[in-house]
Motif scaffolding. Structure first.
Motif, PDB file in Angstrom:
ATOM      1  N   GLY A 175    -103.287 -11.068  70.343  1.00 46.72           N
ATOM      2  CA  GLY A 175    -102.635  -9.801  70.665  1.00 46.72           C
ATOM      3  C   GLY A 175    -101.614  -9.414  69.619  1.00 46.72           C
ATOM      4  N   ILE A 176    -100.815 -10.382  69.185  1.00 46.83           N
ATOM      5  CA  ILE A 176     -99.807 -10.102  68.153  1.00 46.83           C
ATOM      6  C   ILE A 176    -100.492  -9.675  66.856  1.00 46.83           C
ATOM      7  CG2 ILE A 176     -98.069 -11.189  66.663  1.00 46.83           C
ATOM      8  CD1 ILE A 176     -97.232 -12.872  69.101  1.00 46.83           C
ATOM      9  N   GLY A 198    -104.193 -18.891  77.209  1.00 50.34           N
ATOM     10  CA  GLY A 198    -103.115 -17.899  77.277  1.00 50.34           C
ATOM     11  C   GLY A 198    -102.411 -17.772  75.948  1.00 50.34           C
ATOM     12  N   ILE A 199    -102.094 -18.912  75.316  1.00 47.43           N
ATOM     13  CA  ILE A 199    -101.417 -18.884  74.008  1.00 47.43           C
ATOM     14  C   ILE A 199    -102.307 -18.213  72.968  1.00 47.43           C
ATOM     15  CG2 ILE A 199    -100.627 -20.353  72.107  1.00 47.43           C
ATOM     16  CD1 ILE A 199     -99.584 -22.280  74.286  1.00 47.43           C
ATOM     17  N   ALA A 228    -104.572 -15.995  73.474  1.00 49.90           N
ATOM     18  CA  ALA A 228    -104.628 -14.548  73.744  1.00 49.90           C
ATOM     19  C   ALA A 228    -103.380 -13.860  73.203  1.00 49.90           C
ATOM     20  CB  ALA A 228    -104.771 -14.299  75.249  1.00 49.90           C
ATOM     21  N   VAL A 229    -102.224 -14.522  73.365  1.00 45.27           N
ATOM     22  CA  VAL A 229    -100.978 -13.930  72.868  1.00 45.27           C
ATOM     23  C   VAL A 229    -101.023 -13.801  71.340  1.00 45.27           C
ATOM     24  CG1 VAL A 229     -98.514 -14.353  72.536  1.00 45.27           C
ATOM     25  CG2 VAL A 229     -99.532 -14.609  74.810  1.00 45.27           C
ATOM     26  N   ILE A 230    -101.528 -14.876  70.673  1.00 44.49           N
ATOM     27  CA  ILE A 230    -101.584 -14.849  69.198  1.00 44.49           C
ATOM     28  C   ILE A 230    -102.513 -13.728  68.724  1.00 44.49           C
ATOM     29  CG2 ILE A 230    -102.396 -16.139  67.179  1.00 44.49           C
ATOM     30  CD1 ILE A 230    -101.314 -18.681  68.592  1.00 44.49           C
TER      31      ILE A 230
END
Ligand SMILES: [Cu+2]
Length: 224
Positions: free
Chosen positions: A15-16, A8-9, A11-13
């Motif tokens: 995405g950013i 999840g982390i 994916a967030v990175i």
């Protein structure tokens, strides 16, 4: 941390990162040199005076080594741009301060002055219809508006002199004063450019500043 938590982390990175790249690309595409307004206060039938300079190196910004045109705004400030609002059907008196060295032309055709009033340019006080680029200092750049048939070769300064390398240049540096006039057509956007392959370090000299508005390309935004 659990495997799904780490995923999840990650994916967030990612995405950013993607969002940042999209944002920067959009900002780059939106960025454009300013447009100098030569229309405000213009009275019908009156000519417009426009002063430019051509430099061998702009000396600042993202591409300090690139050749460039600059435009003097009506308030006297030199602006790094090649975009102008001009009144339609109006005589434009151009003065170009040419600060760059030159070379012989690969295409002698662009040594000919065309499309200006009288098919003439005045180089340091001397009327000229064609520049033989194989003699003297050669040609540095051209000022050309293909759709209007305008072509003005800019006689170069002696490249062995101590040339200006940070714009805006001043007349304390070696320069030629080149003047010519042309008449704007009806309203529309008309591209202009230099036809000397002066993009040093790019394929056949035709990349970099030759492909970039604000350097060796611009637009006449002619308004009614
Ligand atoms: Cu050029």
């Amino acid at each position: 941390m659990s495997r799904s938590g780490r995923l999840g982390i990650a994916a967030v990175i990612v995405g950013i990162g993607v969002a940042l790249i999209v944002f920067l690309a959009a900002a780059f595409l939106r960025s454009s040199p300013p447009t100098i307004d030569f229309t405000s206060g213009h009275q019908a039938g009156q000519p417009v005076d426009m002063t430019l300079q051509t430099v061998g190196a702009i000396g600042f910004g993202a591409h300090p080594t690139w050749v460039s045109y600059l435009t003097q705004a009506p308030d006297g400030q030199w602006v790094h741009t090649t975009l102008w609002d001009l009144p339609a059907n109006t005589r434009i008196n151009v003065t170009d301060y040419e600060y760059d060295g030159g070379s012989p032309l690969r295409n002698q055709q662009i040594g000919q002055v065309t499309g200006t009033i009288g098919n003439v340019e005045v180089v340091n006080g001397h009327p000229v219809h064609v520049i033989n680029a194989n003699a003297g200092n050669g040609v540095a750049h051209t000022f050309s508006i293909p759709t209007l048939g305008v072509n003005v070769p800019l006689y170069a300064v002696n490249g062995n002199l101590n040339l200006c390398s940070v714009a805006p240049c001043t007349v304390s540096s070696p320069h030629n004063v080149i003047t010519f006039s042309f008449v704007t057509p009806g309203p529309g956007e008309y591209p202009w450019q230099c036809f000397v392959p002066c993009g040093l370090g790019y394929l056949y000299g035709n990349g970099g500043p030759m492909q970039s508005i604000g350097y060796m390309d611009g637009f006449l935004k002619v308004v009614a």
